[in-house]
Motif scaffolding. Sequence first.
Motif, short mmCIF file in Angstrom:
data_model
loop_
_atom_site.label_atom_id
_atom_site.label_comp_id
_atom_site.label_asym_id
_atom_site.label_seq_id
_atom_site.Cartn_x
_atom_site.Cartn_y
_atom_site.Cartn_z
N UNK A 1 111.47 -11.66 25.17
CA UNK A 1 112.93 -11.59 25.38
C UNK A 1 113.19 -11.11 26.81
N UNK A 2 114.26 -11.59 27.43
CA UNK A 2 114.49 -11.32 28.86
C UNK A 2 115.10 -9.95 29.14
N UNK A 3 114.46 -8.91 28.62
CA UNK A 3 114.96 -7.57 28.83
C UNK A 3 113.81 -6.57 28.78
N UNK A 4 113.92 -5.52 29.57
CA UNK A 4 112.95 -4.41 29.54
C UNK A 4 113.53 -3.21 28.80
N UNK A 5 114.63 -3.42 28.11
CA UNK A 5 115.31 -2.33 27.43
C UNK A 5 114.39 -1.63 26.43
N UNK A 6 114.47 -0.31 26.39
CA UNK A 6 113.71 0.50 25.44
C UNK A 6 114.65 0.92 24.33
N UNK A 7 114.37 0.46 23.11
CA UNK A 7 115.25 0.69 21.96
C UNK A 7 114.78 1.94 21.24
N UNK A 8 115.63 2.96 21.23
CA UNK A 8 115.23 4.27 20.70
C UNK A 8 115.46 4.40 19.19
N UNK A 9 116.20 3.46 18.60
CA UNK A 9 116.47 3.50 17.16
C UNK A 9 116.82 2.09 16.69
#
Length: 787
Positions: free
Chosen positions: A566-574
Amino acid sequence: MIATSSEFSIMVRRCLLTCKPFRIFVVGIGFFSLCFLMTSLGGQFSAKRPGDSPFTMRAEVLGGQESRGVLRKISDMLEVIMKRMDALSKLGNTSDTHRLDELSSALDRIQPIGLVERIQAIAQNMSDMAVRVEQILQRSMAGNKAREGAFGQCEIPKDPRYPDCPSKMDWMRARWTSDPCYAYYGVDGSDCSFLVYLSEVEWFCPPLPWRNQTATPTLKPPPKKQAVFQSDVGTLLEQVGTGKESLSFMKRRIRRLAAQWASAARRLDDKLRNHWREQKRILVHVGFLTEESGDVFSPKVLKGGPLGEMVQWADILTALHVLGHNLKISVSLKELHGFLGVPPGRGSCPLTGPLPFDLIYTDYHGLQQMKQHMGLSLRKHKCHIRVIDTFGTEPAYNHEEYATLHGYRTNWGYWNLHGQQYMTMFPHTPDNSFMGFVAEELNETERLNIQRNKVNNMALVYGKEASMWKGKEKFLAILHRYMEIHGTVYYETQRPPEVPTFVKNHGLLPQHELQQLLRKAKLFIGFGFPYEGPAPLEAIANGCIFLQPKFNPPHSSLNHEFFRGKPTSRKVSSQHPYAEQYIGRPHVITIDFNNSEEFDATIREIMRIDVKPFLPYEYTCEGMLERVHAYIQNQDFCSPEAPFPPVNSSRVWPGSPPSPFILLPNSRILTWAFNASSFSFWPPLSALRLLASLEGQSCVKACQSAGLICEPSFVFILFFLRLEFQCEGVESEMNHLFPAFSAEHAECGLQQDPLLFSCAGSSPRYQRLCPCRDYRKGQVALCRDCL
């Protein structure tokens, strides 16, 4: 009437005296062809053939042995004639009749008489053919002159402004038959047709001076119309169509929420009174529902599959319709072709006419389909496109060259769009625009009834698929000590073994029955998947507490298969970061499910808490209408940026030293110094705030820490020295972390490509320079003065 041999000789003599050399040449070719035909046919003349054309002879006229002798004689005589004609063709317009007499006498000696008559008929046919050939050649030469122009042949122009013209010509020569659309635009294999196509349909070659450029009519844009709010969804339901369960689901949702949309439209109309809104021509192409993309969602609608995308698309369609725009809906390639006017073929050719839409809403599947069927015109028209993108696309993945060079290339990014053309389900990062969806609102009576009828020890599990229940036995056993657990797991014949026996499973429920279940339940508990769906907001809106697991470490493309690619480096915390961050306690509780003691204590806490139904304004019908209205009327990615006064212009900026910014009291945040209305810009400059992040901090986090939102639209007015950075060196490059300051090297980095500015990017090496803005309460997508 057939001429005699003497008459025939006279005709030939007259022709040779009066005809042009071209006619003599053609007649000569005709006689040579006659000679070839008669000598090659040989004994075949003795066979009987049907008909009596000039090319057939009866056996009684010429017998076998006799015929061969005559043919040899004819061949010899024709050879003499050809030699004489060759000599005559060199004379041109001469009065030398001596050689004509020789030709006449040669013709007179052809025997037998019957054969001469046949030759005369053939000669007449050849003469007629010569006239026709000459006419055809003259027309062809005239056509070539018109096509090649009065200024010379169709040579490849050498124009430094069109460096790709020669290579494109080579490509067309080799591949012009690869797609029927080239012939549709007049390409016929000639260099002239290639040049016309490459200069007038595509734009790789310069305009040709000999072409009549005024022949193409200048189409005026349609007159602007005022958009009027519409409360009746009947025409929208007709446009959505039938034949797919996914479409039926969307239509049921549109009907169910129609009254709430109508009420919200009236409130927004009152808020915008006397504000003229332009009606836009909008195409909505739902690519993931097309058969060509596989349409994996429709079969899952009745089996508990993910419905979040269809919830969002149904609400987008309704919002656009209620706002009063001219809407077209496509869920197939055939419909897409018809709406866009795609030329027939395989999609290699661009559209030639103006785009018949002001805006196109689609998804990644639809974007790929448009690329395949719009050719190069996608590049020209892509500023009109809005991509509905559930999880978001960060600039480092969107920029094709940068993504390829730096390892950010995925299957879904690299389109080189403006970051805010991607529209997300939740406000993940301000690099994208937050589109959202709506949850059903309650009136005051419904809210009071829900609070009275809540079952304090009733929990409902967020998980419609049996696979989601695997490995959850431990904390479910703890929950079962305190609460009655309900589920809505789909099954066909027998209860799924993954669901514990103490769980009361209702099976897959229609939306209104699920709504009733949520209104009774005290707790809505998530298992960690699916990520960021609409159900938790619906549960909270119905008075449930949402309990979700915390992820440690956070899930991302680096450590979790779901996010890989997926085109994101987002870190999902929950499981649901929006609910955790923007709603929080007491409505949302996020804990470590692997900690049994913490889980047990949290359940006991929940049973003591009473909460009221809650729905963030931005997820109400009015909130979504307000947001979409602001985007449609103000976002413009097709026009070049408005000129902005230079930073070093002391005549423009006040103060000493001159600066367009001032420091806010007791902070290091800069704000706009004077009348922001002097510049036409959206969001308005009155909302602008500039600050520096900490090292390793993204602009998203830096702005949030100051109670603000990162705003990438302001990137073009970032300044370093005004924030007291001591830059010993300045570098400019394509880097999604710039503009930034490196304390280690005392260097300032400037952003070379505005498409690469990223609110989300961070690095421990840099302090980011961050453009922030204020926002409306309950509507993070809009600043206070943005409506």
